[in-house]
Design an enzyme around this catalytic site. Sequence first.
Site, short mmCIF file in Angstrom:
data_model
loop_
_atom_site.label_atom_id
_atom_site.label_comp_id
_atom_site.label_asym_id
_atom_site.label_seq_id
_atom_site.Cartn_x
_atom_site.Cartn_y
_atom_site.Cartn_z
N HIS A 105 -23.13 45.89 104.99
CA HIS A 105 -23.49 46.16 106.08
C HIS A 105 -24.25 45.01 106.86
O HIS A 105 -24.77 45.09 108.02
CB HIS A 105 -24.20 47.49 106.34
CG HIS A 105 -23.57 48.64 106.03
ND1 HIS A 105 -23.72 49.04 104.51
CD2 HIS A 105 -22.65 49.34 106.54
CE1 HIS A 105 -22.96 50.04 104.51
NE2 HIS A 105 -22.25 50.41 105.41
N ASP A 206 -27.16 33.62 59.79
CA ASP A 206 -25.93 33.42 58.82
C ASP A 206 -25.64 31.92 58.47
O ASP A 206 -24.56 31.43 58.90
CB ASP A 206 -24.55 34.31 59.51
CG ASP A 206 -23.86 34.75 58.37
OD1 ASP A 206 -23.59 33.76 57.37
OD2 ASP A 206 -23.12 35.75 58.46
N HIS A 209 -21.93 31.83 56.40
CA HIS A 209 -20.31 31.70 57.02
C HIS A 209 -20.02 30.47 57.23
O HIS A 209 -18.98 30.35 57.53
CB HIS A 209 -20.26 32.57 58.16
CG HIS A 209 -20.72 31.97 59.58
ND1 HIS A 209 -22.21 31.82 59.73
CD2 HIS A 209 -20.16 31.73 60.58
CE1 HIS A 209 -22.12 31.43 60.80
NE2 HIS A 209 -21.08 31.12 61.27
N HIS A 214 -15.95 28.58 59.29
CA HIS A 214 -15.98 27.17 60.18
C HIS A 214 -15.09 26.24 59.25
O HIS A 214 -15.33 25.12 59.52
CB HIS A 214 -17.20 26.83 60.50
CG HIS A 214 -17.76 27.81 61.63
ND1 HIS A 214 -17.09 28.28 62.79
CD2 HIS A 214 -18.96 28.21 61.66
CE1 HIS A 214 -18.04 29.16 63.19
NE2 HIS A 214 -19.33 29.30 62.74
N ASP A 370 -16.15 32.22 65.72
CA ASP A 370 -16.97 33.37 65.34
C ASP A 370 -16.54 34.86 65.97
O ASP A 370 -16.67 35.68 65.54
CB ASP A 370 -18.33 32.96 65.81
CG ASP A 370 -19.00 32.02 64.91
OD1 ASP A 370 -18.73 32.31 63.68
OD2 ASP A 370 -19.76 31.25 65.50
#
Lengths: 458, 180
Positions: A105, A206, A209, A214, A370
């Site tokens: 409006h 982490d 990992h 990776h 990831d």
Amino acid sequence: MKKFNYQELVDSEQALQKRSIFWEPAIYEEELKQIFNRCWLFLGHESQLPQPGDFIRTYMGEDDVIVVRGKDKVIRAFLNACTHRGNKVCQAEGGNTRSFTCSYHGWSFNTEGELAGVPLEKEIYDNLPRERFGLVPVARLESYKGLLFGCFSESAPSLIEYLGDIAWYIDVVTDSAEGGLEVVGAPYKTEIPGNWKLPVENAIGDGYHVAWAHAGAMSVVGAIGSGRSDNVLGITANNMGVDQSGAVEIVMNTHTVLTTLDGQSGYALYDHPEPVLAHLEKNRPRVIEKLGELRGRQLYGSETHIGVFPNVQIIQGLNFIRIIHPKGPGKFEVWTYAMCERGMPDATKEIIHDHVRQTFGPAGLLEGDDGDFVEAITHSAAGYATRQMQGFLGMGMGRKAPWDGPGEASPGLVNEACQRGFYDQWRRTMEADNAYEVIGQTAPVAPVTAVVKELRHG
Amino acid sequence: MANAELKLAPTAPVSFEQEYAIGKFLSMEARVLDEERYPEWLELLTEDIRYQMPVAISTYRRARQGSTTLKPLFIIDDGFPGLKQRADREATGLVWLNDPATRHLRIITNIEVETTDTPNEFLVRSKFMIFRGRRDKDIASHAGWREDILRQTPQGWRIARRVVHLIERVVIDKNLNMFF
């Protein structure tokens, strides 16, 4: 009466987390209330809003929020919802403006959040109390050395109390920066189908990992030019061995840090680290003078992941700030901002921007891996039987490392201490009856108290 | 929107044969990528290639470039070594999410060719849709347009520059580890 048995959901003694916490809509709804409506949440950096009228849009939990520097130069934050009917008053992600106008409006609000214009006001309203219809402000907004945080809880501890011991580590990023920290520009934004907690604890803790998940990226990243270290985060090439000496994971009451403590490995994956390393060494004496030997020699320049609960990570080395915005239990957005020292030569800043894009932008060599397991962990919990399973984060439990800084240190980056710290804090926050219980009750350490004064008078 | 550097006025009409050959080249390139023949794809690039994907930042139309801190941001901004690095990653056999094999499909269309000031280089605009299917139903798709500089060399057509524009601001995908 707590809504859920949080001791059962996160069993700190045995380092177990029930997988329903990644899937149950009812738990997620409770998170929006207990965590995102109560904790201090990262909004942005002052360098994004240098001029009056500069604004950015972000989220606090799922709430759409405008952060804007008013004509009076004060930075404020508002819910992005028209006070008339609730339509968004801003659809741009950032820029510079004199007003925010609702597309429904035409109600219009100035950069201080006041209702400044109502179409046909005289004809349709008798004495509309405009002052009642300003944009709804975020209850609290404070800056810690340029890092802007907002909080919906009026009764929450101050930002500095909330940050507590983590401020000592944040200083390594903010105070070391020559000319101050610089977060210029827009972030990368990616929507991933997984639960928001998984990317947070992955980024803050982490180390395990990295060499495996990776593996493809790790065998090529930094391979252009002169960069590239074969020993990254203490993990030797091909994941064949691990050196846990030197680095630590540190858990504080509320927040976490992992760091390599060698003063330079943050740049181990860069294709061209030399200009960045040269800048570090040039700047280091100043940092030592300002922050002391421990932080100046061992933290400045190290790969250091500062996790501020719940959802922001300040990552030195890879050099980005990352926010995880929840979007329902099974979805989140990752926002990634490159950060530089304002006083760095432009060419050095460019190297950092290049590296952020190359590693953790949406097409980054590492970023792409990831999302996959984060999705699978989340969505496999759709199965009732799988949801009864528990995740195990017991690595490094009981191992202590000597450490003279704040927090409890555990040795090595292949360690799950920070992740345990995150889930313990999650449980504490979900169980809390008030905003103070979120941070435990410890007093800030001495150097931080000094900063409080500076903030209040500055 | 369009990259100013690439907005070159036509200097001469493009022959039907050249336009036809360029269309065939782009279809072949798309198939080489669909078939994951990355070393062969690298051979289709010039050594001095610049390959960019800018982020479509959502500002108001009235926002002038440079009027705020919202500077251009690139998802990809690579020369040949960077592209080779991406291709090498794919070839390591260590990217777990590509096993079982990923299925790729690229549709290249609306190809428009213009000459440039350099006689053997052509500005080629195209639209694309790219689909990626993994496992049971892990499907992602992206659409956008490209502005290429294609160079005619004794060895055949080579890509000397590519700017990829996506229509999405927030990337709705687990990653953009693919070539566009």
